[in-house]
Design an enzyme around this catalytic site. Structure first.
Site, mmCIF file in Angstrom:
data_model
loop_
_atom_site.group_PDB
_atom_site.id
_atom_site.type_symbol
_atom_site.label_atom_id
_atom_site.label_comp_id
_atom_site.label_asym_id
_atom_site.label_seq_id
_atom_site.Cartn_x
_atom_site.Cartn_y
_atom_site.Cartn_z
ATOM 1 N N ARG A 64 0.846 -1.203 0.000
ATOM 2 C CA ARG A 64 0.000 0.000 0.000
ATOM 3 C C ARG A 64 0.879 1.250 0.000
ATOM 4 O O ARG A 64 0.583 2.245 -0.640
ATOM 5 C CB ARG A 64 -0.954 0.025 1.210
ATOM 6 C CG ARG A 64 -1.674 1.364 1.373
ATOM 7 C CD ARG A 64 -2.897 1.320 2.271
ATOM 8 N NE ARG A 64 -2.750 0.514 3.435
ATOM 9 C CZ ARG A 64 -2.027 0.859 4.522
ATOM 10 N NH1 ARG A 64 -1.390 2.008 4.578
ATOM 11 N NH2 ARG A 64 -1.943 0.040 5.551
ATOM 12 N N TYR A 67 -17.876 16.276 -13.971
ATOM 13 C CA TYR A 67 -18.276 14.868 -14.034
ATOM 14 C C TYR A 67 -19.224 14.541 -12.861
ATOM 15 O O TYR A 67 -18.970 14.952 -11.723
ATOM 16 C CB TYR A 67 -17.018 13.977 -13.985
ATOM 17 C CG TYR A 67 -17.341 12.531 -13.770
ATOM 18 C CD1 TYR A 67 -18.093 11.816 -14.701
ATOM 19 C CD2 TYR A 67 -16.931 11.866 -12.619
ATOM 20 C CE1 TYR A 67 -18.428 10.495 -14.495
ATOM 21 C CE2 TYR A 67 -17.260 10.534 -12.403
ATOM 22 C CZ TYR A 67 -18.007 9.855 -13.350
ATOM 23 O OH TYR A 67 -18.344 8.548 -13.133
ATOM 24 N N ASP A 102 -8.878 18.218 -13.828
ATOM 25 C CA ASP A 102 -9.159 16.869 -14.322
ATOM 26 C C ASP A 102 -8.792 16.853 -15.813
ATOM 27 O O ASP A 102 -9.459 17.476 -16.635
ATOM 28 C CB ASP A 102 -10.653 16.567 -14.100
ATOM 29 C CG ASP A 102 -11.032 15.156 -14.522
ATOM 30 O OD1 ASP A 102 -10.395 14.612 -15.433
ATOM 31 O OD2 ASP A 102 -11.999 14.605 -13.948
ATOM 32 N N LYS A 124 -9.872 5.815 -18.865
ATOM 33 C CA LYS A 124 -10.261 6.339 -20.178
ATOM 34 C C LYS A 124 -9.090 6.271 -21.170
ATOM 35 O O LYS A 124 -8.538 5.219 -21.366
ATOM 36 C CB LYS A 124 -10.804 7.755 -19.992
ATOM 37 C CG LYS A 124 -11.846 7.867 -18.860
ATOM 38 C CD LYS A 124 -13.111 7.124 -19.191
ATOM 39 C CE LYS A 124 -14.077 6.839 -18.052
ATOM 40 N NZ LYS A 124 -14.073 7.592 -16.835
HETATM 41 C C1 LIG Z 1 -13.841 13.504 -16.595
HETATM 42 C C2 LIG Z 1 -13.928 12.352 -15.633
HETATM 43 N N1 LIG Z 1 -13.320 12.447 -14.453
HETATM 44 C C3 LIG Z 1 -13.365 11.441 -13.550
HETATM 45 C C4 LIG Z 1 -14.058 10.285 -13.812
HETATM 46 C C5 LIG Z 1 -14.104 9.192 -12.755
HETATM 47 O O1 LIG Z 1 -13.212 8.173 -13.075
HETATM 48 P P1 LIG Z 1 -13.427 6.637 -12.674
HETATM 49 O O2 LIG Z 1 -14.671 6.170 -13.340
HETATM 50 O O3 LIG Z 1 -12.172 5.974 -13.177
HETATM 51 O O4 LIG Z 1 -13.551 6.582 -11.200
HETATM 52 C C6 LIG Z 1 -14.701 10.131 -15.046
HETATM 53 C C7 LIG Z 1 -15.453 8.894 -15.329
HETATM 54 O O5 LIG Z 1 -16.231 8.827 -16.244
HETATM 55 C C8 LIG Z 1 -14.637 11.209 -15.970
HETATM 56 O O6 LIG Z 1 -15.243 11.129 -17.165
#
Ligand SMILES: Cc1ncc(COP(=O)(O)O)c(C=O)c1O
Length: 392
Positions: free
Chosen positions: A50, A102, A174, A199
């Site tokens: 961890r 998101y 992000d 993604k």
């Molecule tokens: C722009 C964005 N940020 C964060 C996330 C969250 O990521 P995760 O699904 O890997 O937890 C997503 C998920 O769709 C996203 O599209």
């Protein structure tokens, strides 16, 4: 990777290209949860997975180098990365957030952080005056998603950083939609870059992962403590999958972005499509800012049909993309934000943000663009024409 190679070459020819012990051309997967200590007084670099693991570390160093940061952190999901970064905040702090953030991030802020006494305000970050007017004495973080999800609104990163620095706040960004192949926020002054590595970074719809990168060593130390304390670290098999996906990041994004441009242009001319949101279109409100701060427009676009019925018909007839949550994969993914990525947002909030019932989001994959266009054309043929309303 500290070399004169281009980003594309660095994805392959970096510190982790060859295993020093064996010459293996793939990073070894180290499953051990614990590590024998050879010295009673002085422990080795690794003690417990961890806290640190060689396979995870390979990914963490790779993303740090690609983003131009000092240290990277790998988490069990994008939300784990985002939530852990939010743990930098304390009770009584305030965070300013991109309006169409998101849905999972929205849920974390409004339903979880709020219970811990962290205040928030959502603002349209395309308007710097609006952002400035909402900064409070206790604002500690400005949280940006650009281009935003799902309306592809573009925020002027340098403008936000300037405001943040002038007011003693950190900037979190992000970078999931762009990746460091197209946008390097740390170079523009951002403090924490976050990713859903689920993604584009991994790219094959086969792993859930999150990453964070910082530029300041002191902030890195604080985030490391939180990663270790909260413990939402990425498993080694998954770290390896992200590393493998990263090798083709450049070529995948280049191809998918080219196709996205063609598809956006096609949709923009189609009479049954009410609006197309893609920063590559010259009339998109964020086009020039995007050109200025990023190396491309990305592979995600959204478009609006008349209503839910039109969406239903389109989805029923379209053959190539998978109809699913998520984005950034080799296969095109069509999603319906109202019921998927933004289902966590109350309907009135969604509508106020323009995430209406006719909106579809498309993440363009590696299929031939002409095949996708033909598929969409056929599906749109089945969508009913909008009734002509006669006024008076
Ligand atoms: C722009 C964005 N940020 C964060 C996330 C969250 O990521 P995760 O699904 O890997 O937890 C997503 C998920 O769709 C996203 O599209």
């Amino acid at each position: 990777m500290g070399s004169s190679f281009s980003f594309q070459t660095n994805l392959l020819h970096n510190k982790w290209k060859v295993d020093k012990e064996t010459g293996a051309v793939s990073v070894p997967i180290q499953h051990a949860s614990t590590f024998h200590q050879f010295d009673f007084d002085e422990f080795g670099k690794y003690d417990y997975s961890r806290s640190g693991n060689p396979t995870r570390e390979a990914l963490e160093e790779t993303i740090a180098e690609l983003e131009g940061g000092v240290r990277g952190f790998a988490f069990s999901s994008g939300m784990a990365a985002i939530s852990t970064a939010f743990l930098l905040l304390s009770k009584g702090d305030h965070v300013l957030v991109t309006e169409d953030v998101y849905g999972g991030t929205y849920r974390m802020i409004t339903e979880v952080l709020s219970r811990f006494g962290i205040e928030y305000t959502f603002v349209d970050m395309t308007d710097l005056h609006e952002v400035a007017s909402h900064i409070r004495p206790n604002t500690k973080v400005i949280y940006v998603e650009t281009p935003s999800n799902p309306l592809l609104k573009v925020t002027d990163i340098r403008g936000i950083v300037k405001l943040a620095k002038a007011n003693g706040c950190l900037t979190f960004l992000d970078n999931t939609f762009m990746t460091p192949a197209l946008q390097r926020p740390l170079e523009l002054g951002v403090d924490v870059v976050l990713h859903s590595a689920t993604k584009f970074l991994s790219g094959h719809s086969d792993v859930v992962a999150g990453l964070a990168v910082v530029k300041d060593p002191k902030l890195a130390e604080r985030l490391y403590k939180l990663q270790n304390a909260f413990g939402a670290v990425l498993g080694v098999q998954d770290a390896w999958l992200v590393l493998r996906g990263l090798k083709t990041l450049h070529v995948r994004l280049k191809q998918s972005s080219e196709s996205a441009m063609k598809i956006a242009s096609f949709l923009a001319k189609h009479p049954k499509v009410e609006e197309v949101y893609y920063p590559g279109l010259s009339y998109h409100s964020g086009h020039s800012v995007q050109r200025y701060q990023a190396a491309g427009f990305g592979a995600v676009l959204s478009f609006r049909l008349a209503d839910e019925e039109a969406v239903r018909t389109f989805v029923k007839h379209v053959k190539i993309p998978v109809f699913a949550v998520s984005l950034g994969a080799v296969e095109s993914i069509l999603s319906y934000p109202a019921k998927m990525s933004h289902a966590a947002m109350p309907k009135e909030e969604r509508h106020r943000r323009g995430i209406t019932d006719g909106l579809l989001r498309l993440s363009v994959g590696l299929e031939a663009a002409d095949d996708l266009i033909a598929d969409f054309n056929e599906a749109l043929f089945h969508v009913a024409n909008k009734p002509i309303t006669v006024e008076g």
